[in-house]
Structure formats: structure tokens, C-alpha cells
Design a protein around this motif. Structure first.
Motif, PDB file in Angstrom:
ATOM      1  N   ARG A  73      10.890   4.207  -5.355  1.00 57.33           N
ATOM      2  CA  ARG A  73      11.708   5.072  -6.196  1.00 57.33           C
ATOM      3  C   ARG A  73      10.867   5.813  -7.231  1.00 57.33           C
ATOM      4  N   THR A  74      11.453   6.864  -7.773  1.00 52.33           N
ATOM      5  CA  THR A  74      10.837   7.594  -8.870  1.00 52.33           C
ATOM      6  C   THR A  74      10.568   6.605  -9.999  1.00 52.33           C
ATOM      7  N   TRP A 121       9.802  -0.484  -6.350  1.00 52.91           N
ATOM      8  CA  TRP A 121      10.074  -0.710  -4.928  1.00 52.91           C
ATOM      9  C   TRP A 121      11.476  -1.303  -4.814  1.00 52.91           C
ATOM     10  N   ALA A 122      12.211  -0.875  -3.801  1.00 55.70           N
ATOM     11  CA  ALA A 122      13.572  -1.376  -3.606  1.00 55.70           C
ATOM     12  C   ALA A 122      13.861  -1.494  -2.120  1.00 55.70           C
ATOM     13  N   PHE A 123      14.925  -2.218  -1.814  1.00 53.66           N
ATOM     14  CA  PHE A 123      15.418  -2.336  -0.451  1.00 53.66           C
ATOM     15  C   PHE A 123      16.697  -1.530  -0.373  1.00 53.66           C
ATOM     16  N   GLN A 124      16.685  -0.480   0.426  1.00 63.22           N
ATOM     17  CA  GLN A 124      17.854   0.386   0.596  1.00 63.22           C
ATOM     18  C   GLN A 124      18.469   0.053   1.947  1.00 63.22           C
ATOM     19  N   SER A 158       4.801  -3.575  -7.372  1.00 66.49           N
ATOM     20  CA  SER A 158       3.503  -2.884  -7.297  1.00 66.49           C
ATOM     21  C   SER A 158       2.362  -3.794  -7.721  1.00 66.49           C
ATOM     22  N   ASP A 159       2.649  -4.777  -8.565  1.00 63.00           N
ATOM     23  CA  ASP A 159       1.623  -5.684  -9.077  1.00 63.00           C
ATOM     24  C   ASP A 159       1.550  -6.997  -8.312  1.00 63.00           C
ATOM     25  N   ASP A 215       0.853  -1.195   0.000  1.00 58.83           N
ATOM     26  CA  ASP A 215       0.000   0.000   0.000  1.00 58.83           C
ATOM     27  C   ASP A 215       0.893   1.251   0.000  1.00 58.83           C
ATOM     28  N   PRO A 216       1.011   1.941  -1.147  1.00 58.90           N
ATOM     29  CA  PRO A 216       1.925   3.093  -1.215  1.00 58.90           C
ATOM     30  C   PRO A 216       1.505   4.269  -0.337  1.00 58.90           C
ATOM     31  N   ASP A 217       0.212   4.451  -0.114  1.00 57.68           N
ATOM     32  CA  ASP A 217      -0.232   5.566   0.734  1.00 57.68           C
ATOM     33  C   ASP A 217       0.157   5.343   2.196  1.00 57.68           C
ATOM     34  N   LEU A 218      -0.069   4.137   2.696  1.00 56.96           N
ATOM     35  CA  LEU A 218       0.338   3.856   4.074  1.00 56.96           C
ATOM     36  C   LEU A 218       1.857   3.810   4.197  1.00 56.96           C
TER      37      LEU A 218
END
Length: 135
Positions: A82-83, A87-90, A106-107, A52-55
Motif C-alpha cells: 500500500r501507499t 504490506w497487506a493481504f487483499q 517491511s522490517d 523483496d518489493p522489487d520482485l
């Protein structure tokens, strides 16, 4: 001077937060997969079990990742968006590890039995979702 991280209490997070465990699936060199090559992600999932990108945006500090490899220290870091939507693990500064990138995270549906792909050092690996636990 480094800034001290705020402590995150599980009880302060929305109910949609999960601890997600991913383990290496079958691939050359690992014909039955490998439970010791794994990730544990703490992230919010929506009703379709997608991140969930908003949370995430409201609780970035709580969205963490741990990377496990046999014979190596665990790498700790954050789930980042990321832009462009990847999604990534930093990993934290103390780690010598490069970021890992989720392929079409995202999918993806993060439910046990599903598979996801992660690019590590430019090489794609498939991981199986083995558990999603409510925090």
C-alpha cells in the motif's frame, strides 16, 4: 465481465520465491497458539529474508495469500503493498473478508521461529513463522 487470471507457474518465478506458513502464536484464549489459525503466503524474499518489493512489483500476480480458520472457508487473495509502505493481504472479491495488514512487514525477517504481527479487523495478533519453503 471479470477478467480471467493468468496462470502462474512456479517454474517461471525467480528462485527467491517462498511459501511462508504463519501460525497463531500464544495469546489469550490460545495459551499454546493454534496451528489451525494460519496464513500461507507466496512471496519473494531478499537475502535478509525480508519481502523483496522489487520482485513483488514484477510478479504481483504470483504473490498470493491463503487465510485458514477452523470451521470457515479459506480466504484467498494477494499480497499488496500500500501507499506508505504497508504490506497487506487483499482478499478476492468472492470473499467477505476485510483486508488484513502486516505490522512492519517491511522490517520482518521471515525465517522459522520468528514472530510477526497482523492486524485483523482492527485487532493485532501475533503469528509464528513455522516454515519457508522454496517453490
Amino acid at each position: 465481465m471479470t477478467k480471467a487470471r493468468a496462470r502462474v507457474l512456479n517454474s517461471s518465478l525467480p528462485a527467491s520465491f517462498r511459501q511462508i506458513r504463519l501460525e497463531l502464536a500464544r495469546e489469550p484464549g490460545h495459551p499454546v497458539g493454534d496451528a489451525g489459525i494460519a496464513y500461507v503466503i507466496v512471496a519473494p524474499l531478499d537475502l535478509d529474508n525480508r519481502i523483496d518489493p522489487d520482485l513483488w512489483k514484477r510478479h504481483r500476480e504470483a504473490c498470493r495469500v491463503a487465510r485458514f480458520r477452523p470451521g470457515k472457508d479459506d480466504d484467498l487473495g494477494h499480497l499488496v503493498h500500500r501507499t506508505g509502505g504497508a504490506w497487506a493481504f487483499q482478499y478476492d472479491i468472492s470473499s467477505n473478508s476485510a483486508d488484513d495488514v502486516g505490522y512492519h512487514f517491511s522490517d520482518e525477517h521471515f525465517v522459522p521461529g520468528e514472530y510477526v504481527s497482523i492486524s485483523e479487523d482492527g485487532k493485532m495478533h501475533t503469528f509464528r513463522v513455522v516454515s519457508t519453503i522454496h517453490l
